[in-house]
Structure formats: structure tokens, C-alpha cells
Design a protein around this motif. Structure first.
Motif, PDB file in Angstrom:
ATOM      1  N   CYS A  55       3.260   5.037  -7.077  1.00  0.00           N
ATOM      2  CA  CYS A  55       2.342   4.895  -8.215  1.00  0.00           C
ATOM      3  C   CYS A  55       1.375   6.077  -8.308  1.00  0.00           C
ATOM      4  O   CYS A  55       1.154   6.626  -9.388  1.00  0.00           O
ATOM      5  CB  CYS A  55       1.571   3.587  -8.110  1.00  0.00           C
ATOM      6  SG  CYS A  55       2.623   2.123  -8.047  1.00  0.00           S
ATOM      7  N   LYS A  56       0.805   6.481  -7.168  1.00  0.00           N
ATOM      8  CA  LYS A  56      -0.217   7.524  -7.200  1.00  0.00           C
ATOM      9  C   LYS A  56       0.386   8.923  -7.158  1.00  0.00           C
ATOM     10  O   LYS A  56       0.059   9.786  -7.985  1.00  0.00           O
ATOM     11  CB  LYS A  56      -1.179   7.339  -6.025  1.00  0.00           C
ATOM     12  CG  LYS A  56      -2.372   8.294  -6.056  1.00  0.00           C
ATOM     13  CD  LYS A  56      -3.366   7.964  -4.949  1.00  0.00           C
ATOM     14  CE  LYS A  56      -4.565   8.895  -5.004  1.00  0.00           C
ATOM     15  NZ  LYS A  56      -5.552   8.589  -3.923  1.00  0.00           N
ATOM     16  N   ARG A  92       0.826  -1.213   0.000  1.00  0.00           N
ATOM     17  CA  ARG A  92       0.000   0.000   0.000  1.00  0.00           C
ATOM     18  C   ARG A  92       0.857   1.259   0.000  1.00  0.00           C
ATOM     19  O   ARG A  92       0.516   2.260  -0.648  1.00  0.00           O
ATOM     20  CB  ARG A  92      -0.936  -0.025   1.207  1.00  0.00           C
ATOM     21  CG  ARG A  92      -2.063  -1.048   1.079  1.00  0.00           C
ATOM     22  CD  ARG A  92      -2.830  -1.195   2.379  1.00  0.00           C
ATOM     23  NE  ARG A  92      -3.968  -2.096   2.222  1.00  0.00           N
ATOM     24  CZ  ARG A  92      -4.657  -2.606   3.247  1.00  0.00           C
ATOM     25  NH1 ARG A  92      -4.324  -2.289   4.488  1.00  0.00           N
ATOM     26  NH2 ARG A  92      -5.675  -3.417   3.026  1.00  0.00           N
ATOM     27  N   LEU A  93       1.982   1.235   0.723  1.00  0.00           N
ATOM     28  CA  LEU A  93       2.889   2.382   0.739  1.00  0.00           C
ATOM     29  C   LEU A  93       3.459   2.657  -0.650  1.00  0.00           C
ATOM     30  O   LEU A  93       3.504   3.794  -1.107  1.00  0.00           O
ATOM     31  CB  LEU A  93       4.027   2.133   1.724  1.00  0.00           C
ATOM     32  CG  LEU A  93       3.764   2.441   3.197  1.00  0.00           C
ATOM     33  CD1 LEU A  93       4.929   1.971   4.052  1.00  0.00           C
ATOM     34  CD2 LEU A  93       3.510   3.925   3.412  1.00  0.00           C
ATOM     35  N   ILE A  94       3.889   1.598  -1.324  1.00  0.00           N
ATOM     36  CA  ILE A  94       4.452   1.757  -2.667  1.00  0.00           C
ATOM     37  C   ILE A  94       3.404   2.290  -3.633  1.00  0.00           C
ATOM     38  O   ILE A  94       3.672   3.212  -4.420  1.00  0.00           O
ATOM     39  CB  ILE A  94       5.023   0.421  -3.168  1.00  0.00           C
ATOM     40  CG1 ILE A  94       6.258   0.039  -2.349  1.00  0.00           C
ATOM     41  CG2 ILE A  94       5.388   0.498  -4.659  1.00  0.00           C
ATOM     42  CD1 ILE A  94       6.804  -1.329  -2.660  1.00  0.00           C
ATOM     43  N   GLU A  95       2.205   1.735  -3.570  1.00  0.00           N
ATOM     44  CA  GLU A  95       1.148   2.177  -4.487  1.00  0.00           C
ATOM     45  C   GLU A  95       0.748   3.627  -4.228  1.00  0.00           C
ATOM     46  O   GLU A  95       0.445   4.372  -5.158  1.00  0.00           O
ATOM     47  CB  GLU A  95      -0.052   1.240  -4.364  1.00  0.00           C
ATOM     48  CG  GLU A  95       0.222  -0.148  -4.937  1.00  0.00           C
ATOM     49  CD  GLU A  95      -0.927  -1.115  -4.718  1.00  0.00           C
ATOM     50  OE1 GLU A  95      -0.982  -2.132  -5.414  1.00  0.00           O
ATOM     51  OE2 GLU A  95      -1.773  -0.860  -3.816  1.00  0.00           O
ATOM     52  N   SER A 127       5.807   3.824 -12.627  1.00  0.00           N
ATOM     53  CA  SER A 127       5.230   2.572 -13.112  1.00  0.00           C
ATOM     54  C   SER A 127       5.806   1.423 -12.290  1.00  0.00           C
ATOM     55  O   SER A 127       6.937   0.989 -12.519  1.00  0.00           O
ATOM     56  CB  SER A 127       5.559   2.373 -14.599  1.00  0.00           C
ATOM     57  OG  SER A 127       5.082   1.112 -15.036  1.00  0.00           O
ATOM     58  N   ILE A 128       5.030   0.976 -11.307  1.00  0.00           N
ATOM     59  CA  ILE A 128       5.460  -0.124 -10.445  1.00  0.00           C
ATOM     60  C   ILE A 128       4.280  -1.079 -10.259  1.00  0.00           C
ATOM     61  O   ILE A 128       3.218  -0.669  -9.802  1.00  0.00           O
ATOM     62  CB  ILE A 128       5.935   0.353  -9.063  1.00  0.00           C
ATOM     63  CG1 ILE A 128       7.075   1.364  -9.188  1.00  0.00           C
ATOM     64  CG2 ILE A 128       6.389  -0.842  -8.215  1.00  0.00           C
ATOM     65  CD1 ILE A 128       7.554   1.908  -7.857  1.00  0.00           C
ATOM     66  N   ARG A 129       4.474  -2.322 -10.617  1.00  0.00           N
ATOM     67  CA  ARG A 129       3.472  -3.346 -10.303  1.00  0.00           C
ATOM     68  C   ARG A 129       3.905  -4.048  -9.030  1.00  0.00           C
ATOM     69  O   ARG A 129       5.063  -4.468  -8.905  1.00  0.00           O
ATOM     70  CB  ARG A 129       3.346  -4.373 -11.431  1.00  0.00           C
ATOM     71  CG  ARG A 129       2.353  -5.491 -11.080  1.00  0.00           C
ATOM     72  CD  ARG A 129       2.262  -6.577 -12.120  1.00  0.00           C
ATOM     73  NE  ARG A 129       1.423  -7.661 -11.647  1.00  0.00           N
ATOM     74  CZ  ARG A 129       1.240  -8.813 -12.298  1.00  0.00           C
ATOM     75  NH1 ARG A 129       1.839  -9.011 -13.465  1.00  0.00           N
ATOM     76  NH2 ARG A 129       0.472  -9.753 -11.795  1.00  0.00           N
ATOM     77  N   VAL A 130       3.002  -4.146  -8.066  1.00  0.00           N
ATOM     78  CA  VAL A 130       3.315  -4.777  -6.789  1.00  0.00           C
ATOM     79  C   VAL A 130       2.528  -6.082  -6.688  1.00  0.00           C
ATOM     80  O   VAL A 130       1.315  -6.110  -6.902  1.00  0.00           O
ATOM     81  CB  VAL A 130       2.964  -3.857  -5.605  1.00  0.00           C
ATOM     82  CG1 VAL A 130       3.475  -4.465  -4.300  1.00  0.00           C
ATOM     83  CG2 VAL A 130       3.553  -2.468  -5.804  1.00  0.00           C
ATOM     84  N   LEU A 131       3.218  -7.164  -6.355  1.00  0.00           N
ATOM     85  CA  LEU A 131       2.588  -8.479  -6.289  1.00  0.00           C
ATOM     86  C   LEU A 131       2.948  -9.163  -4.981  1.00  0.00           C
ATOM     87  O   LEU A 131       4.127  -9.235  -4.607  1.00  0.00           O
ATOM     88  CB  LEU A 131       3.067  -9.344  -7.466  1.00  0.00           C
ATOM     89  CG  LEU A 131       2.671 -10.821  -7.451  1.00  0.00           C
ATOM     90  CD1 LEU A 131       1.154 -10.983  -7.609  1.00  0.00           C
ATOM     91  CD2 LEU A 131       3.402 -11.584  -8.549  1.00  0.00           C
TER      92      LEU A 131
END
Length: 204
Positions: free
Chosen positions: A46-47, A39-42, A52-56
Motif C-alpha cells: 500500500c505505501k 502491517r507488512l502488506i500495508e 490498492s489493498i484493504r486489509v481486514l
């Protein structure tokens, strides 16, 4: 598509990277903090920073006993691992390392290590679009079980142990040189004389 050249210093050496495409990396955090890091990364990258980062966070579905009932639980496939796909840069690398709850990147000779393409392909094929490894189905053949359906179909060579009583299989998955033995669920059925199948057990 991006093209970035950067240098990351480690205790042993300096490593120069030239990235032409987005790559997969692994952030290691405390078990239980994976979703908070995601959530921190997004939010921060990202926001707010439009990166451009996909987190999985790969997860697995299992059935556990709770008293007399069986309850489906969703648990992390790799506890403490947060996978990210991005075009890494020196700036982004350092920004991520400043995150609360961040511990380290997985690394090889230099940090951060890329997840090898053959490794991430297996993980992505297992989790599918939902990011969750669901249940597979196996047929009892003599004393062995053959996986015939579900996310584990086609990966019998990676299965190291089958527990028919519990309806679970242990699968070895490698991530950046680290071997991980993960516990996944299967429904076991037995082939009858008429060609139909009879369920023997479910995950317990």
C-alpha cells in the motif's frame, strides 16, 4: 476499477482469471501473526508500491474473568485469517506468497479463492466500522433467548447455541466454503411485568 487477466498454476490444474473489480481473499497465517502480516502488506504494497489493498482482521470483544474481576478482551474472530480486498494479479499473487509469515491463500478448485459476496457482507455487517464485533443484547423468552440489539440483531438464523449462564452464543460463519463456529458475547436481560428489562448476566 481494473481489468486483469492472469493464470495461476496449482498442483491439479491451471486456472485463468479475469477480474473487473476488487475482490475479497483470505491469507492464512499462523495464529498470532495476523497483525504482523497486515502491517507488512500495508507497508510493502500500500505505501511503497501504491497498490490498492484493504486489509481486514475481524475481531470480537469478550469479557473474561481474571480473579474476581471481569476484563474485556479483544480476540481474533477467525484465528489465522487475514482478509484482503484487491484487484488480484499474477504479480501481486506471487509477491504476497513471498511474504514472511505467509502460509497460503484459502482456495477452492484453484488458488486463490474469492470470498463469496454473501459471506463477506455478513462479516462486514458484524464488525462495522471498528473491525470489532461488539456485544449484542438478548431477551429471555421462556427457555430461549432472542437477540434484540447489537451486531447479531437480524442474524438469529446463524446462531447454533446459546449459553445463558456465560452470556455467549455460538454463530456459524462460512468463509470460502470453510465453516467456522465462532463464540460471541451477549448481555442477557429478562422482560419484567411492567415492560422494563432486568439484566440477568454478562459474559463471563
Amino acid at each position: 476499477m481494473c481489468h486483469v487477466e492472469y493464470i495461476i498454476k496449482t498442483n491439479q490444474k491451471e486456472a485463468a482469471y479475469v477480474e473487473d473489480d476488487e475482490k475479497w481473499y483470505v491469507i492464512y497465517t499462523r495464529t498470532g501473526d495476523e497483525l504482523k502480516v497486515k502491517r507488512l502488506i500495508e507497508l510493502l504494497f500500500c505505501k511503497l508500491k501504491r497498490k490498492s489493498i484493504r486489509v481486514l482482521i475481524p475481531k470480537r470483544a469478550i469479557i473474561e474473568r481474571k480473579g474476581k474481576n471481569r476484563v474485556e478482551k479483544i480476540k481474533s474472530l477467525f484465528p489465522g485469517y487475514v482478509f484482503i480486498k484487491t484487484c488480484m494479479s499474477y504479480e501481486l499473487y506471487n509477491d504476497i506468497k513471498r511474504l514472511p509469515r505467509f502460509l497460503k491463500f484459502l482456495k477452492d478448485e484453484a488458488e486463490p479463492a474469492e470470498v463469496r459476496e454473501e459471506e463477506i457482507k455478513i462479516i462486514l455487517s458484524l464488525v462495522g466500522d471498528s473491525d470489532i464485533v461488539g456485544f449484542s443484547t438478548g431477551i429471555k423468552i421462556g427457555g430461549k433467548v432472542k437477540i434484540i440489539d447489537g451486531p447479531l440483531k437480524g442474524f438469529e438464523g446463524l446462531i447454533e447455541k446459546i449459553d445463558k449462564r456465560k452470556g455467549r452464543v455460538k454463530v456459524r460463519l462460512n468463509v470460502s466454503g470453510n465453516a467456522n463456529l465462532v463464540d460471541l458475547g451477549i448481555h442477557i436481560v429478562e422482560e419484567l411485568d411492567n415492560g422494563e428489562f432486568n439484566k440477568l448476566s454478562e459474559v463471563s
